[in-house]
Design a protein around this motif. Structure first.
Motif, PDB file in Angstrom:
ATOM      1  N   LEU A   1     -51.401 -27.620 -50.644  1.00  0.00           N
ATOM      2  CA  LEU A   1     -51.990 -28.627 -49.754  1.00  0.00           C
ATOM      3  C   LEU A   1     -53.221 -29.271 -50.380  1.00  0.00           C
ATOM      4  CD1 LEU A   1     -51.818 -26.772 -46.306  1.00  0.00           C
ATOM      5  CD2 LEU A   1     -50.398 -28.677 -47.039  1.00  0.00           C
ATOM      6  N   THR A   2     -53.819 -28.596 -51.366  1.00  0.00           N
ATOM      7  CA  THR A   2     -55.085 -29.074 -51.940  1.00  0.00           C
ATOM      8  C   THR A   2     -54.945 -29.440 -53.415  1.00  0.00           C
ATOM      9  OG1 THR A   2     -55.918 -26.937 -52.733  1.00  0.00           O
ATOM     10  CG2 THR A   2     -56.221 -27.444 -50.392  1.00  0.00           C
ATOM     11  N   ARG A   3     -55.938 -30.141 -53.924  1.00  0.00           N
ATOM     12  CA  ARG A   3     -55.932 -30.583 -55.318  1.00  0.00           C
ATOM     13  C   ARG A   3     -56.428 -29.509 -56.280  1.00  0.00           C
ATOM     14  NH1 ARG A   3     -57.348 -35.555 -52.686  1.00  0.00           N
ATOM     15  NH2 ARG A   3     -55.930 -37.242 -53.316  1.00  0.00           N
ATOM     16  N   TRP A   4     -57.179 -28.531 -55.756  1.00  0.00           N
ATOM     17  CA  TRP A   4     -57.746 -27.508 -56.631  1.00  0.00           C
ATOM     18  C   TRP A   4     -57.831 -26.170 -55.903  1.00  0.00           C
ATOM     19  CZ3 TRP A   4     -61.176 -31.837 -55.568  1.00  0.00           C
ATOM     20  CH2 TRP A   4     -62.084 -31.610 -54.530  1.00  0.00           C
TER      21      TRP A   4
ATOM     22  N   GLU B   1     -49.137 -35.048 -44.985  1.00  0.00           N
ATOM     23  CA  GLU B   1     -48.130 -35.836 -44.269  1.00  0.00           C
ATOM     24  C   GLU B   1     -46.890 -35.001 -43.979  1.00  0.00           C
ATOM     25  OE1 GLU B   1     -47.376 -39.267 -46.650  1.00  0.00           O
ATOM     26  OE2 GLU B   1     -49.408 -40.086 -46.388  1.00  0.00           O
ATOM     27  N   GLN B   2     -46.493 -34.188 -44.949  1.00  0.00           N
ATOM     28  CA  GLN B   2     -45.334 -33.321 -44.755  1.00  0.00           C
ATOM     29  C   GLN B   2     -45.617 -32.250 -43.704  1.00  0.00           C
ATOM     30  OE1 GLN B   2     -42.500 -33.915 -45.881  1.00  0.00           O
ATOM     31  NE2 GLN B   2     -41.278 -32.050 -45.797  1.00  0.00           N
ATOM     32  N   LEU B   3     -46.813 -31.690 -43.754  1.00  0.00           N
ATOM     33  CA  LEU B   3     -47.205 -30.684 -42.760  1.00  0.00           C
ATOM     34  C   LEU B   3     -47.165 -31.285 -41.355  1.00  0.00           C
ATOM     35  CD1 LEU B   3     -50.109 -28.151 -43.126  1.00  0.00           C
ATOM     36  CD2 LEU B   3     -49.912 -29.481 -41.036  1.00  0.00           C
ATOM     37  N   GLN B   4     -47.719 -32.496 -41.209  1.00  0.00           N
ATOM     38  CA  GLN B   4     -47.715 -33.167 -39.913  1.00  0.00           C
ATOM     39  C   GLN B   4     -46.301 -33.502 -39.471  1.00  0.00           C
ATOM     40  OE1 GLN B   4     -50.550 -33.864 -37.845  1.00  0.00           O
ATOM     41  NE2 GLN B   4     -48.799 -34.135 -36.461  1.00  0.00           N
TER      42      GLN B   4
END
Length: 222
Positions: A16-19, A102-105
């Motif tokens: 979900l995150t960039r890092w 967006e996928q999570l939502q």
């Protein structure tokens, strides 16, 4: 929880995150107090070589977390997490991958039961999700406990340990879908009907495909 809903498990860092959010958070905590950083430098000749082997890497990391949290309580960690997020150039918006959220939502809009299972420390992951408007999403994360004036690992929501921790929160396997970026989540992937790998490294793809005997489904979110 609706027993008929599909349960969808999301990893957090680099899914979900960039890092790696915890790594950046604790580095920030060490840098903001020079004496903490100095303690790390003093211990580096002893602990540094332990970083070279995967089996011993956990010890210098645990020491760094302990130094970063000396004099801190579990409650103050939540306040520091908020300060850290506010210190980022774009706040939480710089942390999350738009395609991932967006996928999570989309899963929630479809009526799926979404849960996030992460090795990230709970206070930080919860703060990040709250800032991004996902504070209501169930979170199963790593916890810390007091030790000699600082905080050390209590329950680590990582690898195979995700399974009992998810089960204890009411999300027992099997799961409908799992999203992750790393082969360390193979235990979760084995117990999921559908599996998605988020921008994985080639070695990760090879290990997962070999272990599961299937062609991996790749999502290029990073």
């Amino acid at each position: 929880m609706n027993q008929e809903s599909r349960v969808v498990v999301f990893d957090f860092d680099l899914t979900l995150t960039r890092w790696d959010t915890a790594d950046r958070f604790f580095r920030w905590m060490l840098r903001r107090d020079p004496w903490r950083f100095a303690l790390i430098l003093v211990a580096l000749p002893i602990l540094g070589p332990l970083l070279l082997a995967r089996s011993t890497r956990k010890w210098p990391i645990r020491f760094a977390v302990w130094v970063a949290t000396l004099g801190r309580s579990s409650d103050s960690l939540s306040v520091l997490a908020d300060e850290h997020i506010q210190s980022l150039p774009m706040g939480h918006a710089s942390v999350f991958l738009p395609a991932a959220t967006e996928q999570l939502q989309a899963h929630m809009d479809q009526g799926d039961q979404v849960v996030i299972a992460t090795g990230c420390v709970e206070a930080l992951a919860q703060a990040l999700l709250r800032h991004a408007g996902f504070g209501h999403v169930p979170l199963v994360a790593s916890t810390l406990r007091p030790f000699l004036g600082g905080l050390v690992r209590d329950q680590h929501c990582f690898g195979p340990n995700k399974i009992p921790m998810l089960s204890a929160r009411g999300f027992a396997p099997p799961w409908a879908i799992a999203y992750t970026d790393h082969h360390v989540d193979l235990p979760v992937l084995r117990l999921s009907s559908e599996r998605y790998l988020v921008s994985p490294k080639p070695k990760c793809i090879a290990r997962i495909e070999q272990a599961l005997g299937i062609k991996a489904t790749i999502l290029a979110w990073r």
